[in-house]
Design an enzyme around this catalytic site. Structure first.
Site, PDB file in Angstrom:
ATOM      1  CB  SER A 146      -0.889  -0.145   1.322  1.00 53.65           C
ATOM      2  OG  SER A 146      -1.200   1.249   1.588  1.00 53.65           O
ATOM      3  CE1 TYR A 159      -4.982  -1.920   4.716  1.00 50.16           C
ATOM      4  CE2 TYR A 159      -3.816   0.079   4.398  1.00 50.16           C
ATOM      5  CZ  TYR A 159      -4.479  -0.997   3.714  1.00 50.16           C
ATOM      6  OH  TYR A 159      -4.565  -1.069   2.643  1.00 50.16           O
TER       7      TYR A 159
HETATM    8  P1  NDP Z   1     -12.019  -5.450  -0.218  1.00 49.69           P
HETATM    9  O1  NDP Z   1     -12.531  -5.205   0.793  1.00 49.69           O
HETATM   10  O2  NDP Z   1     -12.677  -4.956  -1.637  1.00 49.69           O
HETATM   11  O3  NDP Z   1     -11.728  -7.313  -0.673  1.00 49.69           O
HETATM   12  C1  NDP Z   1     -11.293  -7.852   0.196  1.00 49.69           C
HETATM   13  C2  NDP Z   1     -11.052  -9.385  -0.173  1.00 49.69           C
HETATM   14  O4  NDP Z   1     -10.234  -9.949   0.665  1.00 49.69           O
HETATM   15  C3  NDP Z   1     -12.430 -10.038  -0.427  1.00 49.69           C
HETATM   16  O5  NDP Z   1     -12.570 -10.976  -1.435  1.00 49.69           O
HETATM   17  C4  NDP Z   1     -12.379 -10.741   1.010  1.00 49.69           C
HETATM   18  O6  NDP Z   1     -13.140 -11.941   0.936  1.00 49.69           O
HETATM   19  C5  NDP Z   1     -11.150 -11.099   1.233  1.00 49.69           C
HETATM   20  N1  NDP Z   1     -10.812 -11.339   2.579  1.00 49.69           N
HETATM   21  C6  NDP Z   1     -10.884 -10.257   3.718  1.00 49.69           C
HETATM   22  N2  NDP Z   1     -10.385 -11.186   4.821  1.00 49.69           N
HETATM   23  C7  NDP Z   1     -10.100 -12.368   4.199  1.00 49.69           C
HETATM   24  C8  NDP Z   1      -9.927 -13.556   5.044  1.00 49.69           C
HETATM   25  N3  NDP Z   1      -9.639 -13.323   6.563  1.00 49.69           N
HETATM   26  N4  NDP Z   1      -9.354 -14.501   4.625  1.00 49.69           N
HETATM   27  C9  NDP Z   1      -9.840 -14.856   3.052  1.00 49.69           C
HETATM   28  N5  NDP Z   1     -10.107 -13.586   2.690  1.00 49.69           N
HETATM   29  C10 NDP Z   1     -10.603 -12.370   2.935  1.00 49.69           C
HETATM   30  O7  NDP Z   1     -10.485  -5.046  -0.452  1.00 49.69           O
HETATM   31  P2  NDP Z   1      -9.660  -4.291  -1.718  1.00 49.69           P
HETATM   32  O8  NDP Z   1      -9.832  -5.235  -2.931  1.00 49.69           O
HETATM   33  O9  NDP Z   1      -9.824  -2.955  -1.591  1.00 49.69           O
HETATM   34  O10 NDP Z   1      -8.397  -4.838  -1.007  1.00 49.69           O
HETATM   35  C11 NDP Z   1      -7.304  -5.649  -1.444  1.00 49.69           C
HETATM   36  C12 NDP Z   1      -6.119  -5.588  -0.937  1.00 49.69           C
HETATM   37  O11 NDP Z   1      -5.303  -4.455  -1.353  1.00 49.69           O
HETATM   38  C13 NDP Z   1      -5.930  -5.537   0.682  1.00 49.69           C
HETATM   39  O12 NDP Z   1      -4.558  -6.077   0.989  1.00 49.69           O
HETATM   40  C14 NDP Z   1      -5.796  -3.963   0.915  1.00 49.69           C
HETATM   41  O13 NDP Z   1      -5.194  -3.633   2.025  1.00 49.69           O
HETATM   42  C15 NDP Z   1      -5.018  -3.753  -0.255  1.00 49.69           C
HETATM   43  N6  NDP Z   1      -4.841  -2.486  -0.968  1.00 49.69           N
HETATM   44  C16 NDP Z   1      -6.241  -1.658  -1.223  1.00 49.69           C
HETATM   45  C17 NDP Z   1      -6.321  -0.298  -1.790  1.00 49.69           C
HETATM   46  C18 NDP Z   1      -7.403   0.278  -2.039  1.00 49.69           C
HETATM   47  O14 NDP Z   1      -7.445   1.600  -2.418  1.00 49.69           O
HETATM   48  N7  NDP Z   1      -8.481  -0.320  -2.117  1.00 49.69           N
HETATM   49  C19 NDP Z   1      -5.077   0.530  -1.580  1.00 49.69           C
HETATM   50  C20 NDP Z   1      -3.746  -0.064  -1.320  1.00 49.69           C
HETATM   51  C21 NDP Z   1      -3.898  -1.575  -0.943  1.00 49.69           C
HETATM   52  P3  NDP Z   1     -14.724 -12.056   1.844  1.00 49.69           P
HETATM   53  O15 NDP Z   1     -15.655 -11.969   0.778  1.00 49.69           O
HETATM   54  O16 NDP Z   1     -14.451 -13.472   2.068  1.00 49.69           O
HETATM   55  O17 NDP Z   1     -14.773 -11.125   2.861  1.00 49.69           O
END
Ligand code: NDP
Length: 255
Positions: A146, A159
């Site tokens: 990030s 985070y």
């Molecule tokens: P979302 O909240 O849109 O999606 C998160 C995903 O992670 C979902 O598929 C969710 O599945 C899964 N997930 C969460 N917890 C778990 C768990 N314990 N076990 C298995 N799956 C899990 O997040 P983003 O797409 O925005 O973010 C994805 C990654 O990118 C993260 O690591 C985030 O920190 C990083 N990021 C995001 C940014 C942004 O601007 N959006 C910027 C920089 C980094 P389920 O449906 O099961 O909850």
């Protein structure tokens, strides 16, 4: 015609948290480059829907439902891949959560939950993948960092610490596994349009701050991570190791 350097035909990619958001976009991009996909999330229903939609779009996708914080479930998933003759060639450690609270009000349990989900999971799943990649002498690991891998921001301490840890975990993986033909790199996305940022997108002040602070003057779209993801998953990046590549519209380049 796709440049053969970026061709992922015959490779299998496990993308954690690929039922939604950035993980889903990256998985679909890897799939379009030829990879077979293992789609993960903790929620079986959301994963099943994503897999069905991907197959309908012509991609090769299968469900791999497990909670990334559950070490036993991670081990069981990798054992089931072994039993089915599936080798994970590409691992994307993407699953992550956000939790916003000033540090003086933050409960230790919430600190641990964020660190476990965003950082410890990448170690546990990376270790399971590397134990199998090392004997094969090749593998690609992509950890999702990030902007907070290198910069802090108020109210999101666990985070930011987890994502700072992702940067160093990536370097530690390169230090130990590069000699075995494994490339471990990270991607640092900027502010992207996903569910995680729903509240921020709806806040005019925050939206204005992102657009003002980002040289590109806009939020990023999940699909904009695909190019770097395919590059880091392919033989085009065979001598790139331990790096974090920011896909942030230039945000980390300026004050
Ligand atoms: P979302 O909240 O849109 O999606 C998160 C995903 O992670 C979902 O598929 C969710 O599945 C899964 N997930 C969460 N917890 C778990 C768990 N314990 N076990 C298995 N799956 C899990 O997040 P983003 O797409 O925005 O973010 C994805 C990654 O990118 C993260 O690591 C985030 O920190 C990083 N990021 C995001 C940014 C942004 O601007 N959006 C910027 C920089 C980094 P389920 O449906 O099961 O909850």
């Amino acid at each position: 015609m796709t440049n053969p350097l970026f061709d992922l035909t015959g490779k299998t990619a496990l993308v954690t948290g690929s039922s939604r958001g950035l993980g889903r976009a990256m998985a679909e991009g890897l799939g379009r480059a030829g990879a077979s996909l293992l789609i993960n999330g903790a929620n079986a229903g959301t994963v099943a829907t994503a897999v069905a939609e991907m197959r309908k779009a012509g991609l090769q996708a299968a469900a791999a439902v497990f909670d990334v914080t559950d070490e036993k479930a991670v081990e069981a998933a990798f054992q089931s891949f072994d039993a089915a003759g599936i080798a994970v060639d590409i691992l994307v450690n993407n699953a992550g959560i956000q939790f916003r609270k000033p540090m003086v009000e933050l409960e230790t349990a919430d600190w641990r939950r964020v660190i476990d989900t965003n950082l410890t999971s990448a170690f546990v799943i990376g270790r399971a993948a590397a134990r199998r990649m090392i004997p094969r002498g090749r593998g690609k690991i992509i950890n999702i960092g990030s902007l907070t891998s290198i910069l802090a921001r108020a109210t999101i301490a666990p985070y930011a610490v987890s994502k700072g840890g992702i940067k160093l975990l990536t370097q530690a993986m390169a230090a130990e596994w590069a000699a075995h033909g494994i490339q471990a790199n990270a991607i640092g996305p900027g502010y992207m349009v996903t569910d995680m940022n729903e509240a921020l997108l709806a806040n005019p002040d925050f939206d204005g701050w992102v657009k003002g602070r980002t040289p590109s003057r806009r939020w990023g779209q999940p699909e904009e991570l695909v190019g770097v993801t395919v590059f880091l998953a392919s033989s085009a990046s065979d001598y790139v190791n331990g790096q974090i590549i920011f896909v942030d519209g230039g945000m980390t380049a300026i004050l």
